[in-house]
Scaffold this motif. Structure first.
Motif, short mmCIF file in Angstrom:
data_model
loop_
_atom_site.label_atom_id
_atom_site.label_comp_id
_atom_site.label_asym_id
_atom_site.label_seq_id
_atom_site.Cartn_x
_atom_site.Cartn_y
_atom_site.Cartn_z
N SER A 150 12.63 -11.28 -49.09
CA SER A 150 12.13 -12.60 -48.72
C SER A 150 10.95 -13.00 -49.59
CB SER A 150 11.72 -12.60 -47.24
OG SER A 150 11.21 -13.87 -46.86
N PHE A 151 10.07 -12.05 -49.89
CA PHE A 151 8.91 -12.37 -50.73
C PHE A 151 9.35 -12.82 -52.11
CE2 PHE A 151 5.31 -11.54 -53.49
CZ PHE A 151 4.26 -12.06 -52.76
N LEU A 152 10.33 -12.13 -52.70
CA LEU A 152 10.77 -12.50 -54.05
C LEU A 152 11.47 -13.86 -54.05
CD1 LEU A 152 11.09 -11.33 -57.04
CD2 LEU A 152 13.47 -10.97 -56.37
N THR A 153 12.39 -14.06 -53.12
CA THR A 153 13.24 -15.25 -53.19
C THR A 153 12.60 -16.49 -52.60
OG1 THR A 153 14.34 -14.66 -51.11
CG2 THR A 153 15.35 -13.89 -53.16
N LYS A 154 11.75 -16.32 -51.59
CA LYS A 154 11.24 -17.49 -50.89
C LYS A 154 9.74 -17.72 -51.08
CE LYS A 154 15.03 -17.82 -47.63
NZ LYS A 154 15.56 -17.57 -46.28
N THR A 155 8.96 -16.66 -51.18
CA THR A 155 7.54 -16.85 -51.44
C THR A 155 7.29 -17.08 -52.93
OG1 THR A 155 6.98 -15.47 -49.54
CG2 THR A 155 5.24 -15.87 -51.16
N LEU A 156 7.97 -16.29 -53.79
CA LEU A 156 7.84 -16.49 -55.23
C LEU A 156 8.90 -17.45 -55.78
CD1 LEU A 156 7.12 -12.84 -56.48
CD2 LEU A 156 5.49 -14.64 -55.88
N TYR A 157 9.93 -17.71 -55.02
CA TYR A 157 11.05 -18.56 -55.40
C TYR A 157 11.67 -18.11 -56.73
CZ TYR A 157 14.07 -22.65 -55.51
OH TYR A 157 15.17 -23.49 -55.52
N TRP B 171 17.61 -14.47 -56.49
CA TRP B 171 17.97 -13.27 -55.75
C TRP B 171 18.65 -12.23 -56.64
CZ3 TRP B 171 23.03 -11.72 -55.59
CH2 TRP B 171 24.02 -12.68 -55.82
N ARG B 172 19.31 -12.69 -57.71
CA ARG B 172 20.00 -11.75 -58.60
C ARG B 172 19.02 -10.82 -59.32
NH1 ARG B 172 23.97 -16.32 -58.47
NH2 ARG B 172 22.02 -17.50 -58.50
N LEU B 173 17.78 -11.31 -59.58
CA LEU B 173 16.76 -10.43 -60.17
C LEU B 173 16.46 -9.27 -59.23
CD1 LEU B 173 14.21 -13.11 -61.48
CD2 LEU B 173 15.87 -11.82 -62.83
N GLY B 174 16.30 -9.58 -57.96
CA GLY B 174 16.01 -8.54 -56.99
C GLY B 174 17.18 -7.62 -56.75
N GLN C 63 21.75 -12.10 -50.56
CA GLN C 63 22.10 -13.51 -50.34
C GLN C 63 21.73 -13.95 -48.92
OE1 GLN C 63 24.93 -15.77 -52.15
NE2 GLN C 63 26.05 -14.13 -53.17
N TRP C 64 21.88 -13.07 -47.95
CA TRP C 64 21.51 -13.40 -46.58
C TRP C 64 20.02 -13.77 -46.53
CZ3 TRP C 64 18.21 -11.90 -42.69
CH2 TRP C 64 18.56 -12.27 -41.38
N VAL C 65 19.18 -12.96 -47.17
CA VAL C 65 17.74 -13.23 -47.15
C VAL C 65 17.42 -14.48 -47.97
CG1 VAL C 65 15.47 -12.35 -47.80
CG2 VAL C 65 17.15 -10.80 -46.80
N ALA C 66 18.09 -14.66 -49.10
CA ALA C 66 17.81 -15.81 -49.97
C ALA C 66 18.29 -17.12 -49.38
CB ALA C 66 18.45 -15.59 -51.34
N GLY C 67 19.11 -17.06 -48.33
CA GLY C 67 19.63 -18.28 -47.73
C GLY C 67 20.84 -18.84 -48.44
#
Length: 455
Positions: free
Chosen positions: A340-347, A350-353, A374-378
Motif C-alpha cells: 500500500s505504501f508503494l502503490t498508494k502513498t508513493l503512487y 505495482w509491477r515495481l513492487g 493488484q488487490w492492494v493497488a486497487g
C-alpha cells in the motif's frame, strides 16, 4: 505398461501426489523426472532464494524416493525435448503431470501433448495437485471465474475435497536412465541469511506442529506482527512440498475458529489461482484498469530504491522490507503495508513492487504475488479499490508495543513502546542513522486520490 513418466513441476512431494500414484499403479517402472528449464531461469522466476529452497525440495524428494527403492531423475533443457527423449529410451506410454495454471504451464502442456502424440504416447494431466480445488471447479453462472472472493469462498467451502493419498511404498525406476546431479543449496549464491529449510519432510513436520498448536491461536494472532503467529507454510505450498488439499483437510479435522481462519487463507490461494487461470494476462496487466499514470522520473526512482532498502522513514514499512531481505519471507500484514505504501502513498507502479517481491520471496508465484499486489493497488479484485492503509494507524494496531519494528530496525531499538513508530517526534539525535519520512502521509494519500479521479 512397462514404464510411465511423472514430470514434476510445482508438486515436489511423495504424499498426496495423484500423478505418482497413478503412474505407479499403471506401470511396472516409473521415471520420476524433474527438468531444470532454462526458460524459467531466463524469465527471472528462479531467483536465489527460490533456487535454494528448490534444491532442498529436490534433495528431499530424491532421498524419499531412494527410501522406496527409486530415485529422482534430474535433467536440464527444454522439458518437451527431455520428456520426448525419455519416452524413446523407456518406451513409456504415459506421462503424468500436475495440471498447470499459468500461461507458460499451459503452453508447455500443449507442446508436450503434441510431441507425445507423435511419439505414440499420452499426456495425462491431474487436477487439484497444486491447488485444493481445480480452477473452474466452481464458477458463477455464465462466467469463467469468480471476480469477488466472498461468493467464491461460499461455494468453495461447500465442495468435497478428494481424499489425500498416502506416499507409495515402492517406486521402481529403470536402471539405465541417467540423471544429472541433484542441485544443492550450497551451490546457490545470494541467498537470504535466514531462509527456511525446504523439502517435504520439513514441510510435513511444520504442518503437524501447526495443527497441534499454532492453528488454534491463528484467528487471534494472524495479524499480530510481533507474535509471528502465522503458519509459514506458504513456501512449502508454493513448491508443492505440501498438498493444499491435505492442509485443508487436516486443519478442518483440528477444528475451531483458528482452523477456519486458516482454511479461509487457503481458499484465497485457490481464488487467486482461478483468476490467473482464467485471465493469464493479469500476471503483467491490470485486472481492472484505473487509468493510472504512475509516477516516474528521478524522484520516483529514489523513493522506490528507499522502499526496497527499508529506508522510507516509516518504521513498520521498513521493518517489513528488512524482514524480506533477511528471511526471503514477510509477514502477511507487512506485505499489505509495504504494498500500500508503494502503490498508494508513493503512487508507484505495482509491477515495481511485484518484481522486487519475486526477486526475494521464497513463496513468490505469479498467482498469489501478482494478484495480491493488484488487490492492494486497487487494480485487482478488491471491492474497495480506493482504500489506503495508513502505516501509523496500522502499526499502532498490529504492533502496539513496537516489538516488530525494534526486531528489524536496529537504529530504533533504544526507543521504547509505541513511540518507535514516529521517531521524528522524538527530537534530534534520538534515532541516529534512521531517515526522515519520504513523504507526508496525507499528501501522498491526496495525490493518489486525485490521480485516480483524473484516471
Amino acid at each position: 505398461m512397462k514404464a510411465s513418466i511423472v514430470l514434476y513441476t510445482s508438486d515436489l512431494r511423495l504424499h498426496d501426489h495423484p500423478p505418482l500414484r497413478a503412474a505407479a499403479r499403471g506401470a511396472e517402472e516409473v521415471v520420476p523426472l524433474f527438468v531444470r528449464d532454462p526458460g524459467i531461469e531466463k524469465a527471472g522466476f528462479l531467483a536465489p532464494n527460490r533456487a535454494a529452497f528448490l534444491a532442498d525440495c529436490l534433495g528431499d524428494l530424491d532421498a524419499g524416493l531412494r527410501e522406496r527403492g527409486g530415485r529422482l531423475v534430474v535433467r536440464e533443457g527444454d522439458p518437451v525435448r527431455v520428456v520426448r527423449e525419455l519416452v524413446g529410451s523407456t518406451g513409456a506410454e504415459r506421462v503424468h503431470v500436475a495440471a498447470g495454471l499459468s500461461a507458460y504451464a499451459r503452453s508447455r502442456a500443449d507442446r508436450l501433448r503434441a510431441a507425445l502424440e507423435e511419439a505414440g504416447s499420452q499426456l495425462v494431466e491431474h487436477e487439484a495437485v497444486i491447488t485444493a480445488l481445480p480452477p473452474g471447479e466452481v464458477v458463477p453462472g455464465g462466467k469463467d471465474h469468480f471476480a469477488v472472493f466472498t461468493p467464491y469462498h461460499r461455494q468453495w467451502a461447500a465442495q468435497r475435497l478428494r481424499d489425500p493419498l498416502g506416499a507409495p511404498r515402492q517406486v521402481s525406476v529403470p536402471s539405465h536412465v541417467r540423471s544429472d546431479e541433484v542441485p544443492r543449496r550450497a551451490d546457490v549464491p545470494g541467498v537470504s541469511p535466514a531462509l527456511a529449510e525446504g523439502g517435504e519432510r520439513e514441510g510435513r513436520a511444520r504442518l503437524a506442529a501447526w495443527c497441534r498448536g499454532g492453528v488454534g491461536r491463528y484467528e487471534d494472532l494472524h495479524d499480530d506482527l510481533a507474535a509471528d503467529g502465522t503458519s509459514r507454510l506458504s513456501p512449502y505450498l508454493h513448491f508443492g512440498a505440501l498438498s493444499a488439499a491435505e492442509c485443508v483437510r487436516r486443519a478442518r479435522a483440528t477444528g475451531g475458529a483458528g482452523a477456519d481462519a486458516f482454511v479461509r487463507q487457503l481458499c484465497w490461494r485457490d481464488f487467486h489461482h482461478q483468476v490467473l487461470a482464467a485471465r493469464p494476462a493479469v500476471a503483467h496487466e491490470d485486472y481492472r484498469p484505473r487509468g493510472d499514470r504512475w509516477r516516474t522520473g528521478r524522484a520516483a526512482e529514489r523513493e522506490a530504491a528507499a522502499w526496497r532498502e527499508g529506508r522510507t522513514g516509516y518504521p513498520v514499512v521498513d521493518a517489513a522490507m528488512r524482514q524480506l531481505a533477511h528471511e526471503g519471507w514477510m509477514h502477511n500484514r507487512g506485505r499489505l503495508l509495504a504494498a500500500s505504501f508503494l502503490t498508494k502513498t508513493l503512487y508507484l507502479d505495482w509491477r515495481l513492487g511485484a518484481t522486487h517481491f519475486l526477486d526475494l520471496l521464497v513463496d513468490g508465484d505469479l498467482a498469489n504475488n501478482q494478484m495480491n499486489w493488484q488487490w492492494v493497488a486497487g487494480t485487482g479484485t478488491d471491492t474497495r479499490p480506493g482504500r489506503v492503509l495508513n502505516p501509523l494507524s496500522q502499526a499502532r494496531r498490529y504492533d502496539p508495543r513496537g516489538d516488530y519494528v525494534r526486531r528489524w530496525v536496529p537504529e530504533l531499538r533504544g526507543v521504547e513502546g509505541r513511540a518507535v513508530h514516529e521517531p521524528w517526534k522524538l527530537g534530534p539525535g534520538a534515532y541516529e542513522g534512521y531517515p526522515a519520512p519520504l513523504v507526508d502521509l496525507a499528501e501522498g494519500r491526496d495525490r493518489f486520490r486525485a490521480a485516480r479521479e483524473r484516471g
